[in-house]
Design a protein around this motif. Structure first.
Motif, PDB file in Angstrom:
ATOM      1  N   HIS A  86       0.858  -1.191   0.000  1.00  0.00           N
ATOM      2  CA  HIS A  86       0.000   0.000   0.000  1.00  0.00           C
ATOM      3  C   HIS A  86       0.894   1.242   0.000  1.00  0.00           C
ATOM      4  O   HIS A  86       1.746   1.394   0.884  1.00  0.00           O
ATOM      5  CB  HIS A  86      -0.871  -0.027   1.257  1.00  0.00           C
ATOM      6  CG  HIS A  86      -1.998   0.951   1.260  1.00  0.00           C
ATOM      7  ND1 HIS A  86      -1.786   2.314   1.288  1.00  0.00           N
ATOM      8  CD2 HIS A  86      -3.347   0.783   1.229  1.00  0.00           C
ATOM      9  CE1 HIS A  86      -2.962   2.933   1.280  1.00  0.00           C
ATOM     10  NE2 HIS A  86      -3.925   2.021   1.240  1.00  0.00           N
ATOM     11  N   HIS A  87       0.704   2.087  -1.001  1.00  0.00           N
ATOM     12  CA  HIS A  87       1.557   3.274  -1.155  1.00  0.00           C
ATOM     13  C   HIS A  87       1.586   4.135   0.118  1.00  0.00           C
ATOM     14  O   HIS A  87       2.647   4.627   0.523  1.00  0.00           O
ATOM     15  CB  HIS A  87       1.024   4.097  -2.338  1.00  0.00           C
ATOM     16  CG  HIS A  87       1.793   5.340  -2.621  1.00  0.00           C
ATOM     17  ND1 HIS A  87       2.993   5.336  -3.292  1.00  0.00           N
ATOM     18  CD2 HIS A  87       1.543   6.636  -2.317  1.00  0.00           C
ATOM     19  CE1 HIS A  87       3.437   6.582  -3.389  1.00  0.00           C
ATOM     20  NE2 HIS A  87       2.581   7.392  -2.800  1.00  0.00           N
ATOM     21  N   MET A  88       0.423   4.311   0.761  1.00  0.00           N
ATOM     22  CA  MET A  88       0.379   5.179   1.939  1.00  0.00           C
ATOM     23  C   MET A  88       1.029   4.519   3.157  1.00  0.00           C
ATOM     24  O   MET A  88       1.518   5.199   4.045  1.00  0.00           O
ATOM     25  CB  MET A  88      -1.066   5.609   2.253  1.00  0.00           C
ATOM     26  CG  MET A  88      -1.737   6.405   1.154  1.00  0.00           C
ATOM     27  SD  MET A  88      -0.739   7.755   0.469  1.00  0.00           S
ATOM     28  CE  MET A  88      -0.742   8.910   1.817  1.00  0.00           C
ATOM     29  N   GLY A  97       3.668   2.831   2.804  1.00  0.00           N
ATOM     30  CA  GLY A  97       5.059   3.177   2.500  1.00  0.00           C
ATOM     31  C   GLY A  97       5.389   4.541   3.082  1.00  0.00           C
ATOM     32  O   GLY A  97       6.355   4.696   3.843  1.00  0.00           O
ATOM     33  N   HIS A  98       4.557   5.553   2.770  1.00  0.00           N
ATOM     34  CA  HIS A  98       4.799   6.900   3.313  1.00  0.00           C
ATOM     35  C   HIS A  98       4.803   6.880   4.845  1.00  0.00           C
ATOM     36  O   HIS A  98       5.642   7.492   5.491  1.00  0.00           O
ATOM     37  CB  HIS A  98       3.703   7.864   2.844  1.00  0.00           C
ATOM     38  CG  HIS A  98       3.928   8.413   1.460  1.00  0.00           C
ATOM     39  ND1 HIS A  98       5.081   9.063   1.093  1.00  0.00           N
ATOM     40  CD2 HIS A  98       3.135   8.434   0.364  1.00  0.00           C
ATOM     41  CE1 HIS A  98       4.988   9.460  -0.167  1.00  0.00           C
ATOM     42  NE2 HIS A  98       3.820   9.088  -0.635  1.00  0.00           N
ATOM     43  N   LEU A  99       3.819   6.175   5.384  1.00  0.00           N
ATOM     44  CA  LEU A  99       3.619   6.134   6.844  1.00  0.00           C
ATOM     45  C   LEU A  99       4.843   5.581   7.573  1.00  0.00           C
ATOM     46  O   LEU A  99       5.214   6.057   8.643  1.00  0.00           O
ATOM     47  CB  LEU A  99       2.414   5.221   7.102  1.00  0.00           C
ATOM     48  CG  LEU A  99       1.780   5.176   8.462  1.00  0.00           C
ATOM     49  CD1 LEU A  99       1.136   6.494   8.765  1.00  0.00           C
ATOM     50  CD2 LEU A  99       0.716   4.077   8.485  1.00  0.00           C
ATOM     51  N   THR A 143       8.700  12.556  -0.339  1.00  0.00           N
ATOM     52  CA  THR A 143       7.988  12.407  -1.613  1.00  0.00           C
ATOM     53  C   THR A 143       8.121  10.952  -2.071  1.00  0.00           C
ATOM     54  O   THR A 143       8.811  10.152  -1.427  1.00  0.00           O
ATOM     55  CB  THR A 143       8.574  13.390  -2.652  1.00  0.00           C
ATOM     56  OG1 THR A 143       9.983  13.356  -2.537  1.00  0.00           O
ATOM     57  CG2 THR A 143       8.113  14.800  -2.405  1.00  0.00           C
ATOM     58  N   ASP A 144       7.465  10.621  -3.178  1.00  0.00           N
ATOM     59  CA  ASP A 144       7.432   9.221  -3.612  1.00  0.00           C
ATOM     60  C   ASP A 144       8.839   8.662  -3.851  1.00  0.00           C
ATOM     61  O   ASP A 144       9.696   9.348  -4.392  1.00  0.00           O
ATOM     62  CB  ASP A 144       6.600   9.107  -4.896  1.00  0.00           C
ATOM     63  CG  ASP A 144       5.131   9.350  -4.612  1.00  0.00           C
ATOM     64  OD1 ASP A 144       4.759   9.403  -3.418  1.00  0.00           O
ATOM     65  OD2 ASP A 144       4.357   9.486  -5.569  1.00  0.00           O
ATOM     66  N   ASN A 145       9.033   7.422  -3.449  1.00  0.00           N
ATOM     67  CA  ASN A 145      10.352   6.784  -3.592  1.00  0.00           C
ATOM     68  C   ASN A 145      10.216   5.269  -3.503  1.00  0.00           C
ATOM     69  O   ASN A 145       9.202   4.756  -3.026  1.00  0.00           O
ATOM     70  CB  ASN A 145      11.288   7.303  -2.488  1.00  0.00           C
ATOM     71  CG  ASN A 145      10.825   6.909  -1.106  1.00  0.00           C
ATOM     72  OD1 ASN A 145      11.124   5.823  -0.614  1.00  0.00           O
ATOM     73  ND2 ASN A 145      10.031   7.757  -0.454  1.00  0.00           N
ATOM     74  N   VAL A 201       0.305  13.525   4.378  1.00  0.00           N
ATOM     75  CA  VAL A 201      -0.102  14.646   3.528  1.00  0.00           C
ATOM     76  C   VAL A 201       0.611  14.561   2.183  1.00  0.00           C
ATOM     77  O   VAL A 201       1.802  14.839   2.090  1.00  0.00           O
ATOM     78  CB  VAL A 201       0.187  16.007   4.198  1.00  0.00           C
ATOM     79  CG1 VAL A 201      -0.999  16.511   4.972  1.00  0.00           C
ATOM     80  CG2 VAL A 201       1.415  15.959   5.091  1.00  0.00           C
ATOM     81  N   SER A 202      -0.136  14.150   1.157  1.00  0.00           N
ATOM     82  CA  SER A 202       0.479  14.015  -0.165  1.00  0.00           C
ATOM     83  C   SER A 202      -0.400  14.709  -1.197  1.00  0.00           C
ATOM     84  O   SER A 202      -1.310  15.460  -0.852  1.00  0.00           O
ATOM     85  CB  SER A 202       0.643  12.533  -0.493  1.00  0.00           C
ATOM     86  OG  SER A 202      -0.617  11.964  -0.713  1.00  0.00           O
ATOM     87  N   GLY A 203      -0.130  14.428  -2.472  1.00  0.00           N
ATOM     88  CA  GLY A 203      -0.926  15.041  -3.538  1.00  0.00           C
ATOM     89  C   GLY A 203      -2.334  14.467  -3.590  1.00  0.00           C
ATOM     90  O   GLY A 203      -3.269  15.122  -4.045  1.00  0.00           O
TER      91      GLY A 203
HETATM   92 ZN    ZN Z   1       2.976   9.426  -2.433  1.00  0.00          ZN
END
Ligand code: ZN
Ligand code: KG4
Length: 343
Positions: free
Chosen positions: A110-112, A114-116, A303-305, A135-137
């Motif tokens: 899950h992309h979020m 990943g951010h989390l 940011t995305d990575n 908080v992303s796009g």
């Molecule tokens: Zn993202």
């Protein structure tokens, strides 16, 4: 366990190698920002085509530079959502194909999540439980992290995401895409006090957000300050500063409330907007007053990575999870994820 991570959910192609013993080995990122900037936002079809062009050579180079062969890998992780369906499919298809060839397991991430969990890549990593502001796009969410994979949604945006609001406000002032960094840069030359923008939904209880009113307020302000020769440079900088201040203050007020409501003492900021320096400054002041702690990933992992995907994938593969067939899930809730079992 050595895992290859692949991120292709939007306009960044990210790849990384994460080892559960040694940590992050290597990562590489290609941003399509310049290509989409001509259109003022991400064009999904162009994004997918560019991932097709870039992904395989990037993986080959990453492995080569790290002296790793495909058969040395113990697994592959790819972003399976949320995101643009065509872009997600590029990563998913290649991940499953390579896993088949190399005879290793593969897992969708899950992309979020990943951010989390991106702050976990830092030396000073937060231990759950903590409150996370994502908080992303595409997302603005407050999440209570009770443990790895145990996420409770505390609040979210009822309309635009914070990053989306930055991008749209920038467009109104003819500033380049992505709007967050453009607004933030110009805001440094502006006054935070000359104009006062609303702090949406802070005057009533609850942890939800709304940024569409702020967007309209910005549009009206831009219109009223635009003269025959367009918007003056100082006026533009002052609007940027007032807008950034309003978003940052709003997010800070809600995070303070979330800490009070949950009784948690750790706050994590993640996602592209977490790169905003004014936001970090306000959050630092707030947590200091509360004797709480603040965590965020270094800028390139806000940011995305690919690193965050390799990391979460490694945790989930280690816990015995894997994904049988190519699946992408353009919309999926964080709270539906299974808990990550201890390895
Ligand atoms: Zn993202
Ligand atoms: O997490 P991310 O890279 O991609 C998504 O998953 O959406 O976030 C991108 C968003 C964009 O809306 C961009 O304008 C915003 O993050 N952003 C910023 C800053 N850097 C990126 N917003 C405010 N200030 C920044 N410094």
């Amino acid at each position: 366990m050595l895992v290859l991570g692949i991120e292709t959910s939007c306009d960044e192609t990210g790849v990384a190698l994460f080892d559960t013993e040694r940590g992050l080995i290597a990562d590489a990122l290609y941003s399509q920002v310049d290509m989409h900037a001509n259109y003022g936002g991400v064009v999904p079809e162009l994004a997918s085509r560019d991932h097709v062009r870039k992904l395989l050579p990037m993986i080959a180079k990453l492995l080569d530079d790290s002296g790793v062969k495909g058969t040395d890998l113990d697994g592959i992780a790819y972003t399976h959502g949320p995101g643009l369906v065509g872009a997600l499919l590029v990563g998913a298809t290649l991940a499953h194909s390579l896993a088949e060839v190399w005879g290793i397991p593969v897992v969708g991430v899950h992309h979020m999540e990943g951010h989390l969990l991106a702050p976990m890549l830092e030396v000073n990593a937060p231990e759950p439980p903590f409150v996370a502001l994502l908080v992303s796009g595409g997302h603005t969410q407050l999440v209570a992290v009770h443990g790895l994979g145990e996420y409770e949604l505390l609040g979210e945006s009822l309309d635009d995401a914070a990053g989306e609001a930055f991008d749209k406000a920038a467009k109104m002032m003819e500033l380049p895409y992505p709007g967050g960094p453009s607004i933030s840069k110009l805001a440094q030359q502006g006054s935070r006090t000359r104009l006062k923008f609303p702090r949406p939904m802070t005057d009533r209880p609850g942890l939800d957000f709304s940024f569409s009113g702020l967007k309209t307020f910005t549009l009206n302000t831009v219109a009223s300050m635009t003269g025959e020769n367009g918007l003056g440079e100082q006026d533009k900088a002052d609007i940027c500063a007032a807008f950034e201040e309003a978003v940052a203050q709003t997010l800070m007020i809600k995070c303070r409330r979330a800490l009070e409501q949950t009784g948690m003492q750790r706050l994590v900021l993640a996602g592209g907007v977490a790169a905003n320096s004014r936001l970090r400054e306000l959050m630092a002041e707030m947590v200091q007053k509360k004797k709480a702690e603040l965590f965020y990933p270094r800028l390139q992992y806000c940011t995305d990575n690919g690193a965050m995907i390799a990391y979460v994938g490694a945790l989930r593969l280690q816990a015995g999870e894997w994904t049988e067939s190519i699946d992408v899930q353009p919309r999926m809730a964080l709270s539906d994820l299974p808990k990550i079992k201890a390895a």
